[in-house]
Scaffold this motif. Structure first.
Motif, mmCIF file in Angstrom:
data_model
loop_
_atom_site.group_PDB
_atom_site.id
_atom_site.type_symbol
_atom_site.label_atom_id
_atom_site.label_comp_id
_atom_site.label_asym_id
_atom_site.label_seq_id
_atom_site.Cartn_x
_atom_site.Cartn_y
_atom_site.Cartn_z
ATOM 1 N N ALA A 69 0.588 -0.913 0.488
ATOM 2 C CA ALA A 69 0.001 -0.077 0.359
ATOM 3 C C ALA A 69 0.525 1.415 -0.340
ATOM 4 O O ALA A 69 2.124 1.572 0.643
ATOM 5 N N PRO A 70 0.079 2.656 -0.719
ATOM 6 C CA PRO A 70 0.984 3.722 -0.399
ATOM 7 C C PRO A 70 0.984 4.340 0.731
ATOM 8 O O PRO A 70 0.761 3.843 1.483
ATOM 9 N N PRO A 71 1.457 4.760 1.206
ATOM 10 C CA PRO A 71 1.889 5.974 2.338
ATOM 11 C C PRO A 71 0.629 6.127 3.018
ATOM 12 O O PRO A 71 -0.007 6.184 2.285
ATOM 13 N N LEU A 72 0.638 6.609 4.193
ATOM 14 C CA LEU A 72 -0.748 7.116 4.238
ATOM 15 C C LEU A 72 -1.105 8.428 4.606
ATOM 16 O O LEU A 72 -1.275 8.725 5.496
ATOM 17 N N ASP A 73 -0.452 8.805 3.844
ATOM 18 C CA ASP A 73 -0.996 10.772 3.427
ATOM 19 C C ASP A 73 -1.368 10.995 2.737
ATOM 20 O O ASP A 73 -0.535 11.998 1.875
ATOM 21 N N SER A 74 -1.797 10.127 2.166
ATOM 22 C CA SER A 74 -2.248 10.365 0.677
ATOM 23 C C SER A 74 -3.488 9.327 0.558
ATOM 24 O O SER A 74 -4.040 8.058 0.997
ATOM 25 N N SER A 75 -4.868 9.761 0.149
ATOM 26 C CA SER A 75 -6.321 9.452 0.240
ATOM 27 C C SER A 75 -6.242 8.598 -0.668
ATOM 28 O O SER A 75 -5.959 8.973 -2.104
ATOM 29 N N SER A 76 -7.373 7.885 -1.046
ATOM 30 C CA SER A 76 -7.528 6.687 -1.705
ATOM 31 C C SER A 76 -7.951 7.839 -3.139
ATOM 32 O O SER A 76 -9.065 8.329 -3.370
ATOM 33 N N ALA A 77 -7.504 7.358 -3.742
ATOM 34 C CA ALA A 77 -8.495 7.535 -5.356
ATOM 35 C C ALA A 77 -10.363 7.682 -5.979
ATOM 36 O O ALA A 77 -10.634 8.493 -5.995
ATOM 37 N N SER A 78 -10.753 6.539 -5.313
ATOM 38 C CA SER A 78 -11.763 6.608 -5.250
ATOM 39 C C SER A 78 -12.625 7.457 -4.224
ATOM 40 O O SER A 78 -13.943 8.476 -4.493
ATOM 41 N N LEU A 79 -12.692 7.301 -2.556
ATOM 42 C CA LEU A 79 -12.706 9.073 -2.095
ATOM 43 C C LEU A 79 -12.144 9.733 -2.888
ATOM 44 O O LEU A 79 -13.450 10.770 -2.988
ATOM 45 N N LYS A 80 -11.422 10.386 -3.211
ATOM 46 C CA LYS A 80 -11.104 11.712 -4.102
ATOM 47 C C LYS A 80 -12.290 12.015 -5.135
ATOM 48 O O LYS A 80 -12.476 13.118 -5.046
ATOM 49 N N VAL A 81 -12.315 11.218 -6.113
ATOM 50 C CA VAL A 81 -13.866 10.941 -6.877
ATOM 51 C C VAL A 81 -14.673 11.302 -6.256
ATOM 52 O O VAL A 81 -15.651 12.009 -6.738
ATOM 53 N N ARG A 82 -15.285 10.680 -5.567
ATOM 54 C CA ARG A 82 -16.461 10.490 -4.576
ATOM 55 C C ARG A 82 -16.237 12.545 -4.262
ATOM 56 O O ARG A 82 -17.597 12.843 -4.479
ATOM 57 N N LEU A 83 -15.779 12.505 -3.609
ATOM 58 C CA LEU A 83 -14.811 14.013 -3.230
ATOM 59 C C LEU A 83 -15.674 15.021 -4.480
ATOM 60 O O LEU A 83 -15.959 16.035 -4.393
ATOM 61 N N SER A 84 -14.767 15.132 -5.413
ATOM 62 C CA SER A 84 -14.618 15.702 -6.491
ATOM 63 C C SER A 84 -16.765 15.449 -7.854
ATOM 64 O O SER A 84 -16.596 16.733 -7.396
ATOM 65 N N LEU A 85 -16.957 14.993 -7.460
ATOM 66 C CA LEU A 85 -18.492 14.949 -7.833
ATOM 67 C C LEU A 85 -19.499 15.574 -7.076
ATOM 68 O O LEU A 85 -20.138 15.702 -7.687
ATOM 69 N N MET A 86 -19.089 15.507 -5.477
ATOM 70 C CA MET A 86 -19.940 16.142 -5.161
ATOM 71 C C MET A 86 -20.291 17.419 -5.350
ATOM 72 O O MET A 86 -20.717 18.566 -5.221
ATOM 73 N N MET A 87 -19.011 17.968 -5.240
ATOM 74 C CA MET A 87 -18.104 19.469 -5.200
ATOM 75 C C MET A 87 -18.364 19.850 -6.522
ATOM 76 O O MET A 87 -19.305 20.892 -6.329
ATOM 77 N N PHE A 88 -18.492 19.114 -8.054
ATOM 78 C CA PHE A 88 -19.016 19.263 -8.799
ATOM 79 C C PHE A 88 -20.804 19.690 -8.880
ATOM 80 O O PHE A 88 -20.902 20.514 -9.428
ATOM 81 N N LEU A 89 -21.114 18.722 -8.232
ATOM 82 C CA LEU A 89 -22.404 18.848 -8.483
ATOM 83 C C LEU A 89 -23.106 19.944 -7.439
ATOM 84 O O LEU A 89 -24.091 21.186 -8.009
#
Length: 494
Positions: A69-89
């Protein structure tokens, strides 16, 4: 070769020769983190040697493939996609109506400059009570995503009802109720993103820029599809489609919010009354200065949205352009905002919070001066439009470097159990009191510098924009002299 910081960490933990250490993620269930694993004496068939970086490390052995797993200083890609769609809407809803609502009220409903200013002020009445209600709900009572769902559902229904109203007082009342429900959701989406992102300084600007994309999209959708080829009064009447589109988008956002990451209230035994504790922060100089300057910036910010579309129409008509272009031209500011938000994390890391926000206040001043110059110079139409479009582009610096940076700063410097109230309280002063005052002031100033009425009305846009420049100058001087330069702390861990 390992970066120095990771190499130093590796040297601090002596390990046997030919030993690899890492955190393994199951290939079948990537979200589940396995226990710490030590692999001794890796087979000679290992294809690649692991390196320390932020990407998943894949070890190919004779028997299986292991993903580290990558270091624990970065959020998962799936989480960032979900939050990005939230901001889009979230910002698609606002992008439908905000850039041209003043033009719709002026040309379709025949409101006066004073009435338009009062309506824009009405959009800020509701948030004045938001910190004491919504902040307490999300900090103490209900999950943030549930509050978002309820708020967007009711706001969307009101927006659809607003489309059918033609008289001043029904429009005013519905606009006020709508602001009570919608404006707090802007702060709640910020708070939800901050809660779940691991590296908030660098990841939030990227997530938030999708809100800017959402704000831009309605301009091109509405003017190229619904308003294409229309001119004159048919165009004026058809502009009401922006309210319908916003209402439908709000319903979609309400449904989507049900699936957002769970964000429970911070329920601590004996915890403080969240809005009250947030208000006590004004005793700190940094917070007091930020709130006062943000109030004044909110006034100038409202110039852009209350006066920009009528100003653009006057420029276009002077050049013989009669179609719907105002919303697309104003979207240049949001397009520039995408670039600013993409680089905002690096700007904060390099310049610090004060210098970054000072750039934002300067951008507000320069934009008002550019708009005043465009009207004053009486240059050929092509040259005037070039000047105006350059001024539109400065919106990216205005919003990104001041408003978005201020939200990041508050998230960094406020305790976790009152963070939602602080975000909402700050949004009230920026989007509430500032826009409330800005709506009234902009309406009064435009009315003062306008002669004639209805189709014969002529506005002195040079004087109008110089008035905004004067307020911006106070913000630049006050913020530069009074806001302290200090290292932000993160109380979330305490």
């Amino acid at each position: 070769r390992l970066p120095p910081s990771r190499c130093d960490m590796a040297r601090q933990e002596p390990r046997p020769p030919n030993t690899l250490q890492g955190q393994l993620v199951s290939r079948d269930n990537p979200r589940s983190l396995a226990a710490r694993v030590i692999v001794n004496e890796p087979p000679r068939s290992v294809k690649h040697r692991p390196h320390c970086h932020n990407h998943t490390i894949l070890l190919m052995t004779n028997d299986s493939a292991l993903e580290i797993a990558p270091p624990l200083d970065s959020s998962s890609a799936s989480l960032k996609v979900r939050l990005s769609l939230m901001m889009f809407l979230q910002y698609f809803v606002q992008g439908c109506y905000l850039p041209v609502v003043a033009l719709y009220l002026q040309d379709a409903l025949k409101f006066t400059p004073l009435q338009i200013g009062l309506f824009v002020a009405a959009l800020a009445v509701g948030p004045l009570v938001a910190p004491f209600l919504v902040g307490q709900l999300v900090d103490r009572r209900f999950a943030t995503q549930r509050v978002l769902t309820a708020s967007h559902l009711m706001a969307a229904l009101i927006m659809l009802v607003l489309y059918g109203q033609k008289h001043f007082w029904p429009v005013m009342i519905l606009g006020t109720v709508y602001s009570v429900l919608y404006v707090p959701t802007m702060m709640l989406t910020n708070a939800l993103a901050f809660h779940h992102l691991r590296n908030r300084d660098r990841e939030f600007p990227i997530v938030r820029l999708w809100g800017t994309v959402g704000f831009i999209m309605p301009a091109w959708l509405i003017e190229l599809v619904f308003l294409r080829g229309l001119e004159g009064q048919p165009l004026n009447d058809a502009r009401g489609i922006v309210l319908v589109t916003s209402g439908i988008a709000g319903l979609v956002m309400a449904v989507y919010s049900l699936g957002l990451p769970h964000t429970p209230p911070a329920q601590k035994a004996g915890s403080r009354f969240a809005p009250g504790a947030a208000l006590l922060l004004v005793r700190q100089r940094r917070f007091l200065v930020l709130v006062v300057i943000s109030f004044l910036i909110g006034v100038v910010h409202n110039y852009y949205f209350a006066l920009n579309s009528p100003f653009l129409k006057s420029i276009l008509v002077s050049g013989g352009v009669l179609g719907a272009w105002e919303q697309r031209i104003s979207s240049l500011g949001q397009i520039a905002e995408i670039g600013v938000m993409a680089l905002l994390g690096m700007a904060i890391a390099r310049w610090g919070f004060k210098r970054t926000m000072l750039v934002g206040t300067l951008a507000y001043l320069v934009r008002c001066l550019i708009f005043a110059a465009a009207d004053y110079l009486h240059a050929p139409f092509a040259a005037t439009m070039t000047i105006v479009c350059f001024g539109q582009l400065l919106h990216g610096l205005c919003f990104g470097c001041f408003m978005a940076t201020a939200f990041i700063y508050l998230d960094r410097t406020t305790p976790a159990d009152i963070r939602g109230s602080v975000q909402t309280l700050y949004g009230t002063f920026v989007l509430g009191l500032g826009i409330f005052a800005g709506g009234i002031v902009s309406g009064q100033i435009r009315n003062y510098f306008t002669t004639g009425s209805d189709a014969a009305a002529i506005s002195n846009w040079t004087a109008i924009w110089l008035s905004g420049a004067a307020i911006s100058a106070v913000c630049v001087i006050g913020f530069g002299l009074l806001f302290p330069r200090e290292a932000a702390t993160d109380p979330a861990a305490t």
